[in-house]
Each structure stands twice: as C-alpha cells, then as structure tokens.
Design an enzyme around this catalytic site. Sequence first.
Site, PDB file in Angstrom:
ATOM      1  N   HIS A 176       0.816  -1.223   0.000  1.00 10.46           N
ATOM      2  CA  HIS A 176       0.000   0.000   0.000  1.00 10.46           C
ATOM      3  C   HIS A 176       0.842   1.263   0.000  1.00 10.46           C
ATOM      4  O   HIS A 176       0.329   2.347  -0.253  1.00 10.46           O
ATOM      5  CB  HIS A 176      -0.919   0.002   1.232  1.00 10.46           C
ATOM      6  CG  HIS A 176      -1.996  -1.048   1.155  1.00 10.46           C
ATOM      7  ND1 HIS A 176      -3.313  -0.747   0.911  1.00 10.46           N
ATOM      8  CD2 HIS A 176      -1.951  -2.393   1.258  1.00 10.46           C
ATOM      9  CE1 HIS A 176      -4.028  -1.854   0.878  1.00 10.46           C
ATOM     10  NE2 HIS A 176      -3.227  -2.874   1.096  1.00 10.46           N
ATOM     11  N   ASP A 393       3.684   9.634  -0.608  1.00 13.60           N
ATOM     12  CA  ASP A 393       2.452   8.971  -0.173  1.00 13.60           C
ATOM     13  C   ASP A 393       2.123   7.859  -1.165  1.00 13.60           C
ATOM     14  O   ASP A 393       2.136   8.113  -2.375  1.00 13.60           O
ATOM     15  CB  ASP A 393       1.312  10.018  -0.186  1.00 13.60           C
ATOM     16  CG  ASP A 393       0.277   9.796   0.900  1.00 13.60           C
ATOM     17  OD1 ASP A 393       0.058   8.626   1.250  1.00 13.60           O
ATOM     18  OD2 ASP A 393      -0.312  10.784   1.377  1.00 13.60           O
TER      19      ASP A 393
HETATM   20  C1  G6P Z   1      -0.977   3.209   6.201  1.00 13.37           C
HETATM   21  C2  G6P Z   1      -0.488   1.795   5.980  1.00 13.37           C
HETATM   22  C3  G6P Z   1      -1.411   0.778   6.615  1.00 13.37           C
HETATM   23  C4  G6P Z   1      -1.664   1.146   8.070  1.00 13.37           C
HETATM   24  C5  G6P Z   1      -2.205   2.570   8.178  1.00 13.37           C
HETATM   25  C6  G6P Z   1      -2.438   3.021   9.624  1.00 13.37           C
HETATM   26  O1  G6P Z   1      -2.108   3.457   5.435  1.00 13.37           O
HETATM   27  O2  G6P Z   1      -0.331   1.530   4.591  1.00 13.37           O
HETATM   28  O3  G6P Z   1      -0.852  -0.516   6.544  1.00 13.37           O
HETATM   29  O4  G6P Z   1      -2.558   0.222   8.660  1.00 13.37           O
HETATM   30  O5  G6P Z   1      -1.273   3.447   7.574  1.00 13.37           O
HETATM   31  O6  G6P Z   1      -1.285   2.848  10.390  1.00 13.37           O
HETATM   32  P1  G6P Z   1      -1.222   1.877  11.664  1.00 13.37           P
HETATM   33  O7  G6P Z   1       0.227   1.809  11.995  1.00 13.37           O
HETATM   34  O8  G6P Z   1      -2.044   2.567  12.710  1.00 13.37           O
HETATM   35  O9  G6P Z   1      -1.814   0.549  11.273  1.00 13.37           O
END
Ligand code: G6P
Length: 491
Positions: A176, A393
């Site tokens: 992602h 991003d």
């Molecule tokens: C990004 C990453 C995700 C992640 C999200 C929130 O979008 O690509 O994999 O889940 O951030 O971050 P966190 O560390 O809270 O899961």
Amino acid sequence: MMADQDHGLPPATGSRGYDFIVVANRLPVDRVEGIDGELSWRRSPGGLVTAIAPVMQQSEGAWVGWHGATNENLTPFENDGIHLIPVPLVDDDLEEYYEGFSNSTLWPLYHDVIVPPEFHRTWWDSYKKVNKRFAEATAAIANTGATVWVQDYQLQLVPQMLRQARPDLRIGFFNHIPFPSPGIFSQLPWRRQILEGLAGADLVGFQRTADASNFLRSMRRYTNRSVKGTMAIPAPDSLGGSATSNICRAEAHPISIDTAQVATLSRDPEIIARSKQIRQELGNPETVLLGVDRLDYTKGLRHRLKAYGELLADGDLTVGEACLVQVASPSRENVERYAQLKDQVELMVGSLNGEHDTMGHTAVRYLHHSYPLREMIALYLAADIMLVTSLRDGMNLVAKEFVAAHTDGRGMLVLSEFTGAADQLTQAVLVNPHDIDGMKSGILRAVRMDPSEATKRMRRMRKHLQEHDVSKWSETFLTALALPLPVDTLV
Ligand code: G6P
C-alpha cells in the site's frame, strides 16, 4: 521438504479451512465499549474491508490479523459475516516488530528517507518472528489451492514463508505504500531477504507503475533472479535457484475508494446540514481550506503550514476571509519521530494563530482527533479547497474522498505530485511541496480558479473515480492473480 524446515511451518492441512484468506497486520475491526461497559467489535472504516467483504462472503473467506491490543490471545470469531483469525502480539513484538522494524525502519525507508531509517538487528529478528506467526496462522487454515492475499509492508516475508510451506496456494501481495528506488532500498541490510520474501507471491501489486519498476530493478540487482518484462524469474538450480521457486509478477493496481458510498453520503440532508453548520461555526469565511491527515511526517504538514502562514503574512489571504481546518488524527504515538512531529506542528499552529487570529476568527482550526466517515464527508462538503501536500504517499485516499464527495460541483483539490493519487487525479492543481513558493501560487490558483473551470475539473476526476472504485481494484487484482502465466515465460 527442506523449505518447510527452514521456516518450521506446520505441514499442509488442506482441509476444513478457507478458500480465500486476507492477511494484514490489522484485523478490520475495532473494539468498542458500550455505555453499559460491554465490549463489542465494530467494522473499521476503510476501503480495504469494503472491497474485500463481498469476495469474503462469496467464497467462504477469512481475515488473519492483529486485533490492536497486546498480551491477549483471542479465539477466532465472526463479525459482519467475516471470519476473523486473531494473531497475538506481545509488548516486545509491538516495540520491535510494529513500532521498530515496520514503522521506524521500513516506513521511513520506503518514503524516501524523509527521516532517517533505523537499522537494528533485534528489530529484524522480531520482524521475522512475527511474519512467521502470521504465515503459520494462515497455512493452518488454508484449503488446498486456496487464494491468499497478503497486505502491506509489515508482512513482506509472509509470501515466501507460505510458498515454502504450502506450494499449492495462489499467493498475492499488495504494497500500500511506495516502493523506493534501488539506490534508497539498497541501504536496508536485509534487502535480499525482503525481496525473496515478496517473490514468494505469484503477483505483487503496487500503487504506481514506478513502484513496480523500482521493485523489479532491485530484484534484478540484489537477487539472482532475472527480470523479463513484469516478471522476476528464479535462477535455475545450478545457479542457486530452488525447486520451489516461482515466477513472481509485479504490476501497478492503484487502490481507490467506495465512490458510490461517498457520493450517497454527500447527498444525505443531515450531512449537508452539518456541513453548513461547520461553515457557520467557522464564522462563514469565504474560503475554507482543509487538510486531513494522519499526524505523520510523510504528509508535509509543516510545509503546508509554512506556505499558508506566508500567504497570510503576504496579505494574499486574510483571516476571517480564509480559514484552514487541519484534522491531524493521532498515529503511532509511541514512535519518537511522531511525537516530535506533533510538538513541531503544534508549535507552528500556535505561533500562526498567535500572530494572525482576531477576536472572532482563527487562522488554523487544528483538530487532533479522528472522525467517523459521516463527519468527514460533512467537512469535505464544508471545504472549498483541499490541501494534500505529502512529501511521499503511496496513494492518499483522502484526496479521492474529497473529489468524490463534491457531487455539488464545488471545490478544488491541491495535490502533491509525490502521491500515488497524482497519477490519476491529473485535473487537480499539482504542486511540489518542497517548493514553498510554488505551493503558495498553487493554493492561490485553486482559491481564485474560475468556478466553471473548477467544476469541470472536479467532474472529470469524479468520473474517473466512478469508473475506478475500490471494488474494481480488488476485482482487477484478483483476476490478474488467477491468470495463468504466459507459456513463453516458462521456457
Ligand atoms: C498506512 C499503511 C497501513 C496502516 C495505516 C495506519 O495506510 O499503509 O498498513 O494500517 O497506515 O497505520 P497503523 O500503523 O495505525 O496501522
């Protein structure tokens, strides 16, 4: 089989499991406490689960992931028709695998070293250990020939671990976040292991074509695979290849949002009324500028505030006539760089407001919260100009949501060139956030744009999002994953 012993995974079960499995660091649910103190699970907001839920329901699917708290072993449970398989993390895993290797090594490295990545062997050991735990949980519940879709940078070793334990599986991976150029990626002491980990997938999906080609270039440089078009082909046994090695394809599959859901909410009378109320509460400025981000150093918050502050100081924007609403949702607060950023942003907001506020109006309305989707749509509708100024991003779904929400024909998007979304939302005012003067003129261009021109641009971008929504994303990825390899690549 040698390979199984390498990772110590359990042997193939091949029965009484699932035909479709998503593996992600987080489960798609949040634990909520009712007024009576009772705990329950609620589906988390977000595109991924919306896109995947129908596939799950059609094909008896399961989701393997962490439930968000440490030192707790939960048994599998069901929520909203999805079978959830919790993978436990203890405090050390949180510190070394999640906050450490995932978010203080890989995250900054993959976002073009905006802050220096830290390399610690203990974190790497923890990353391997936790990836193995996810792979084991998946191998144990996959039916023979099942499709497994692994998500994101926290789990890059899972494809190869699974392939070695369960060569019968069809394995997809989606990254992602950006994939850096080989020059930056090469800093990683474990670059070959990460590439081999990903190469265990039949298909690795990226947000941008540039990410896929960065990956293939690193593959060619740091492994003994050869690269042909979009394929990374294992070396023959005589050159260190292994019998279980597979051909791995890398392609761009840009993720999107649930465009129809956002459009429907944008026409909800309650949400429209709320958007009017928000403008009123801000003192009915002519121009509401909006930023919505996780409080993360990749988002270019300081660059944005600097540009906005200079526009106020130069007199190009005036408090009262303009107001910036900045939602900065709390994120990874135990990681040092995030705590530092919070201090820096709050210092800047305080000093901007101190300098420019009047008794009745504020320069920046700063909100350190996260909000439910309905409130977000009201905010998008209340705003005239959305500022997305990320330094790097993977995609930026907020930009897409803002565009999709403006079914009223209003609004304009200022968008950083360094987002995945910039490849698709080409009618936005594109800016380089490092160029403060360029960003200032981009913001002014958006503020002063002829409304009919803005409507035309927003309509074209909305059309793109109608045609490329998140269900199209998952459908296209899964169709590509199911495709047999072209025969000529096998010879
Ligand atoms: C990004 C990453 C995700 C992640 C999200 C929130 O979008 O690509 O994999 O889940 O951030 O971050 P966190 O560390 O809270 O899961």
